[in-house]
Design a protein around this motif. Sequence first.
Motif, PDB file in Angstrom:
ATOM      1  N   ILE A  65       0.856  -1.209   0.000  1.00 40.35           N
ATOM      2  CA  ILE A  65       0.000   0.000   0.000  1.00 40.35           C
ATOM      3  C   ILE A  65       0.885   1.250   0.000  1.00 40.35           C
ATOM      4  O   ILE A  65       0.643   2.190  -0.765  1.00 40.35           O
ATOM      5  CB  ILE A  65      -0.982  -0.002   1.203  1.00 40.35           C
ATOM      6  CG1 ILE A  65      -1.984  -1.162   1.073  1.00 40.35           C
ATOM      7  CG2 ILE A  65      -1.728   1.328   1.292  1.00 40.35           C
ATOM      8  CD1 ILE A  65      -2.928  -1.342   2.267  1.00 40.35           C
ATOM      9  N   GLN A  66       1.938   1.227   0.830  1.00 38.25           N
ATOM     10  CA  GLN A  66       2.834   2.399   0.861  1.00 38.25           C
ATOM     11  C   GLN A  66       3.471   2.623  -0.520  1.00 38.25           C
ATOM     12  O   GLN A  66       3.620   3.766  -0.959  1.00 38.25           O
ATOM     13  CB  GLN A  66       3.929   2.215   1.933  1.00 38.25           C
ATOM     14  CG  GLN A  66       4.842   3.442   2.084  1.00 38.25           C
ATOM     15  CD  GLN A  66       4.087   4.703   2.539  1.00 38.25           C
ATOM     16  OE1 GLN A  66       3.313   4.684   3.489  1.00 38.25           O
ATOM     17  NE2 GLN A  66       4.280   5.810   1.822  1.00 38.25           N
ATOM     18  N   ALA A  67       3.796   1.545  -1.211  1.00 37.99           N
ATOM     19  CA  ALA A  67       4.390   1.691  -2.554  1.00 37.99           C
ATOM     20  C   ALA A  67       3.391   2.346  -3.521  1.00 37.99           C
ATOM     21  O   ALA A  67       3.773   3.160  -4.365  1.00 37.99           O
ATOM     22  CB  ALA A  67       4.831   0.318  -3.080  1.00 37.99           C
ATOM     23  N   GLN A  68       2.102   2.018  -3.372  1.00 41.93           N
ATOM     24  CA  GLN A  68       1.074   2.657  -4.220  1.00 41.93           C
ATOM     25  C   GLN A  68       0.965   4.149  -3.896  1.00 41.93           C
ATOM     26  O   GLN A  68       0.823   4.985  -4.787  1.00 41.93           O
ATOM     27  CB  GLN A  68      -0.310   2.013  -4.000  1.00 41.93           C
ATOM     28  CG  GLN A  68      -0.348   0.510  -4.138  1.00 41.93           C
ATOM     29  CD  GLN A  68       0.153   0.052  -5.479  1.00 41.93           C
ATOM     30  OE1 GLN A  68      -0.372   0.443  -6.523  1.00 41.93           O
ATOM     31  NE2 GLN A  68       1.197  -0.753  -5.475  1.00 41.93           N
ATOM     32  N   ILE A  69       1.040   4.457  -2.585  1.00 37.96           N
ATOM     33  CA  ILE A  69       0.998   5.870  -2.169  1.00 37.96           C
ATOM     34  C   ILE A  69       2.197   6.602  -2.783  1.00 37.96           C
ATOM     35  O   ILE A  69       2.046   7.674  -3.378  1.00 37.96           O
ATOM     36  CB  ILE A  69       1.050   5.995  -0.622  1.00 37.96           C
ATOM     37  CG1 ILE A  69      -0.189   5.366   0.022  1.00 37.96           C
ATOM     38  CG2 ILE A  69       1.206   7.455  -0.200  1.00 37.96           C
ATOM     39  CD1 ILE A  69      -0.144   5.323   1.563  1.00 37.96           C
ATOM     40  N   ALA A  93       1.784   7.371  -6.461  1.00 42.86           N
ATOM     41  CA  ALA A  93       0.869   8.487  -6.738  1.00 42.86           C
ATOM     42  C   ALA A  93       1.547   9.817  -6.392  1.00 42.86           C
ATOM     43  O   ALA A  93       1.408  10.808  -7.117  1.00 42.86           O
ATOM     44  CB  ALA A  93      -0.424   8.322  -5.945  1.00 42.86           C
ATOM     45  N   ARG A  94       2.297   9.822  -5.290  1.00 43.64           N
ATOM     46  CA  ARG A  94       2.986  11.063  -4.897  1.00 43.64           C
ATOM     47  C   ARG A  94       4.056  11.430  -5.924  1.00 43.64           C
ATOM     48  O   ARG A  94       4.286  12.598  -6.199  1.00 43.64           O
ATOM     49  CB  ARG A  94       3.611  10.910  -3.518  1.00 43.64           C
ATOM     50  CG  ARG A  94       2.556  10.769  -2.435  1.00 43.64           C
ATOM     51  CD  ARG A  94       3.183  10.447  -1.114  1.00 43.64           C
ATOM     52  NE  ARG A  94       3.573  11.641  -0.395  1.00 43.64           N
ATOM     53  CZ  ARG A  94       4.308  11.619   0.719  1.00 43.64           C
ATOM     54  NH1 ARG A  94       4.766  10.467   1.201  1.00 43.64           N
ATOM     55  NH2 ARG A  94       4.623  12.739   1.329  1.00 43.64           N
ATOM     56  N   ALA A  95       4.690  10.413  -6.478  1.00 49.11           N
ATOM     57  CA  ALA A  95       5.728  10.677  -7.495  1.00 49.11           C
ATOM     58  C   ALA A  95       5.122  11.344  -8.725  1.00 49.11           C
ATOM     59  O   ALA A  95       5.798  12.069  -9.450  1.00 49.11           O
ATOM     60  CB  ALA A  95       6.429   9.374  -7.881  1.00 49.11           C
ATOM     61  N   VAL A 134      -2.101  12.808  -1.699  1.00 44.89           N
ATOM     62  CA  VAL A 134      -2.707  11.506  -1.381  1.00 44.89           C
ATOM     63  C   VAL A 134      -3.333  11.506   0.010  1.00 44.89           C
ATOM     64  O   VAL A 134      -2.723  11.975   0.974  1.00 44.89           O
ATOM     65  CB  VAL A 134      -1.640  10.386  -1.453  1.00 44.89           C
ATOM     66  CG1 VAL A 134      -2.237   9.040  -1.049  1.00 44.89           C
ATOM     67  CG2 VAL A 134      -1.050  10.303  -2.849  1.00 44.89           C
ATOM     68  N   GLY A 135      -4.560  10.951   0.110  1.00 43.62           N
ATOM     69  CA  GLY A 135      -5.199  10.714   1.404  1.00 43.62           C
ATOM     70  C   GLY A 135      -5.184   9.224   1.696  1.00 43.62           C
ATOM     71  O   GLY A 135      -5.428   8.417   0.798  1.00 43.62           O
ATOM     72  N   TYR A 157       2.060   4.698   7.838  1.00 47.13           N
ATOM     73  CA  TYR A 157       1.876   5.295   6.506  1.00 47.13           C
ATOM     74  C   TYR A 157       2.446   6.704   6.418  1.00 47.13           C
ATOM     75  O   TYR A 157       2.334   7.491   7.355  1.00 47.13           O
ATOM     76  CB  TYR A 157       0.383   5.308   6.141  1.00 47.13           C
ATOM     77  CG  TYR A 157      -0.145   3.923   5.855  1.00 47.13           C
ATOM     78  CD1 TYR A 157       0.334   3.201   4.758  1.00 47.13           C
ATOM     79  CD2 TYR A 157      -1.082   3.322   6.693  1.00 47.13           C
ATOM     80  CE1 TYR A 157      -0.122   1.913   4.511  1.00 47.13           C
ATOM     81  CE2 TYR A 157      -1.538   2.039   6.443  1.00 47.13           C
ATOM     82  CZ  TYR A 157      -1.053   1.347   5.353  1.00 47.13           C
ATOM     83  OH  TYR A 157      -1.495   0.082   5.098  1.00 47.13           O
ATOM     84  N   ARG A 158       3.029   6.996   5.259  1.00 44.44           N
ATOM     85  CA  ARG A 158       3.495   8.344   4.942  1.00 44.44           C
ATOM     86  C   ARG A 158       2.744   8.813   3.697  1.00 44.44           C
ATOM     87  O   ARG A 158       2.892   8.243   2.608  1.00 44.44           O
ATOM     88  CB  ARG A 158       5.005   8.362   4.688  1.00 44.44           C
ATOM     89  CG  ARG A 158       5.844   8.077   5.930  1.00 44.44           C
ATOM     90  CD  ARG A 158       7.313   7.881   5.589  1.00 44.44           C
ATOM     91  NE  ARG A 158       7.517   6.985   4.448  1.00 44.44           N
ATOM     92  CZ  ARG A 158       7.424   5.638   4.495  1.00 44.44           C
ATOM     93  NH1 ARG A 158       7.146   5.029   5.640  1.00 44.44           N
ATOM     94  NH2 ARG A 158       7.605   4.909   3.410  1.00 44.44           N
ATOM     95  N   ALA A 159       1.875   9.827   3.912  1.00 45.03           N
ATOM     96  CA  ALA A 159       1.123  10.434   2.804  1.00 45.03           C
ATOM     97  C   ALA A 159       0.781  11.847   3.263  1.00 45.03           C
ATOM     98  O   ALA A 159       1.009  12.183   4.436  1.00 45.03           O
ATOM     99  CB  ALA A 159      -0.142   9.637   2.507  1.00 45.03           C
ATOM    100  N   GLU A 160       0.230  12.680   2.351  1.00 43.22           N
ATOM    101  CA  GLU A 160      -0.078  14.065   2.740  1.00 43.22           C
ATOM    102  C   GLU A 160      -1.117  14.089   3.860  1.00 43.22           C
ATOM    103  O   GLU A 160      -0.997  14.852   4.802  1.00 43.22           O
ATOM    104  CB  GLU A 160      -0.619  14.855   1.533  1.00 43.22           C
ATOM    105  CG  GLU A 160       0.453  15.389   0.604  1.00 43.22           C
ATOM    106  CD  GLU A 160       1.191  14.297  -0.149  1.00 43.22           C
ATOM    107  OE1 GLU A 160       0.612  13.215  -0.365  1.00 43.22           O
ATOM    108  OE2 GLU A 160       2.363  14.505  -0.505  1.00 43.22           O
ATOM    109  N   VAL A 161      -2.147  13.280   3.734  1.00 42.82           N
ATOM    110  CA  VAL A 161      -3.223  13.293   4.728  1.00 42.82           C
ATOM    111  C   VAL A 161      -3.510  11.850   5.153  1.00 42.82           C
ATOM    112  O   VAL A 161      -4.066  11.068   4.386  1.00 42.82           O
ATOM    113  CB  VAL A 161      -4.511  13.930   4.148  1.00 42.82           C
ATOM    114  CG1 VAL A 161      -5.585  14.032   5.219  1.00 42.82           C
ATOM    115  CG2 VAL A 161      -4.222  15.303   3.545  1.00 42.82           C
TER     116      VAL A 161
END
Length: 352
Positions: A256-260, A263-265, A270-271, A282-286
């Motif tokens: 899941i983190q790789a998918q995030i 998308a960030r790349a 990303v939420g 998890y590390r994402a914007e939100v």
Amino acid sequence: MITKYWHVDKDVDDLKSYPQIKEAAALLKNNEVVAFPTETVYGLGANALSEEAAAKIYEAKGRPSDNPLIVHIADQAQLEKLVADIPLQAQKMMQAFWPGPLTIIFQKKDHVLADKVTAGLETVAVRMPNHPLALAVIREAGVPIAAPSANRSGKPSPTAAKHVWQDLEGRIAGVLDGGETGVGVESTVVDCTAEVPVILRPGGITKEDMEAVVGKTVFDPALKNASERPKSPGMKYKHYAPNAPMYLMDGSRQWIQAQIDAARAQGKKVGMLTTTEEAPFYRAEVVIPCGSRKNLASVAHSLYDVLRTFNEADVEVIFSETFPYEGVGVAVMNRLEKAAAHRWRKEEEASP
Ligand code: AMP
Ligand code: MG
């Protein structure tokens, strides 16, 4: 239209003497629409005996007119005036779960309810909510109250008065603020006109809860198979949609983190809809924890507020954890499937 806003503490004694309740009930009697809290989500109420009042609900929500409304009552005497008969299975369910988050479909009596409430069907959906403010206002109004969720059609259902205000300010006569709702997803809808009760919409009362009382129940096949026509007209509509596309993620944390990250790349905000247990990973914007995996009722409670928070944060894509189809998890997954328009991403499919 100026929308009135009344705050009432739901735990005070002698609610019916409160001027806010009297004012809200007077508007309902006058065929205006008023939002009030129930134990599931906020409802948008109107006199169920009046075509004029029912029309105002559809207009305020922008709701398709073939989607019938649930009629809310405060005592059993009100039910007897609305329905042609009360089958044994329904009696048992009422005894066990009313007042509470269970809506029962009955054969209706002719020429009582406004046609717009039942959208022309021979049946009617009825529920007795378990919330002191809802019961006080229905009692004081003295009429059965048709009440769908108090959101604009297609938006997540409101679990706080501020959500109602965001969607309907200026479009309705008033909002009674009684704080956050409890269950957080809409009532279970069960059709008791057949011998074996059919669950049309999963909710706070689970299949297991009902089977402990009436024996066998079945899910409407349309709940599992999107190509079947649902018996509950409202279930065919897209619902609860956040503004950004959402994906249900079936895989490991690392995947899941790789998918995030992917998308960030691409420059996307990303939420991540996660849980208190998983959020730290998890590390994402939100990153928003929506309850605890150990307590699916807590996920149901927070779900709609979390979807609205993603809208406020203007995320561009949402990834969501998924939950077991057990107990109240069935209702949570039903709402998440709709919010995600049935888009899944699965780890095995992604990496052959
Ligand atoms: P809402 O009021 O937005 O919580 O939605 C009410 C749900 O109950 C919708 O899915 C409706 O289609 C369903 N419903 C209401 N009346 C009936 C009925 N007579 N038969 C089957 N489903 C119904
Ligand atoms: Mg609704």
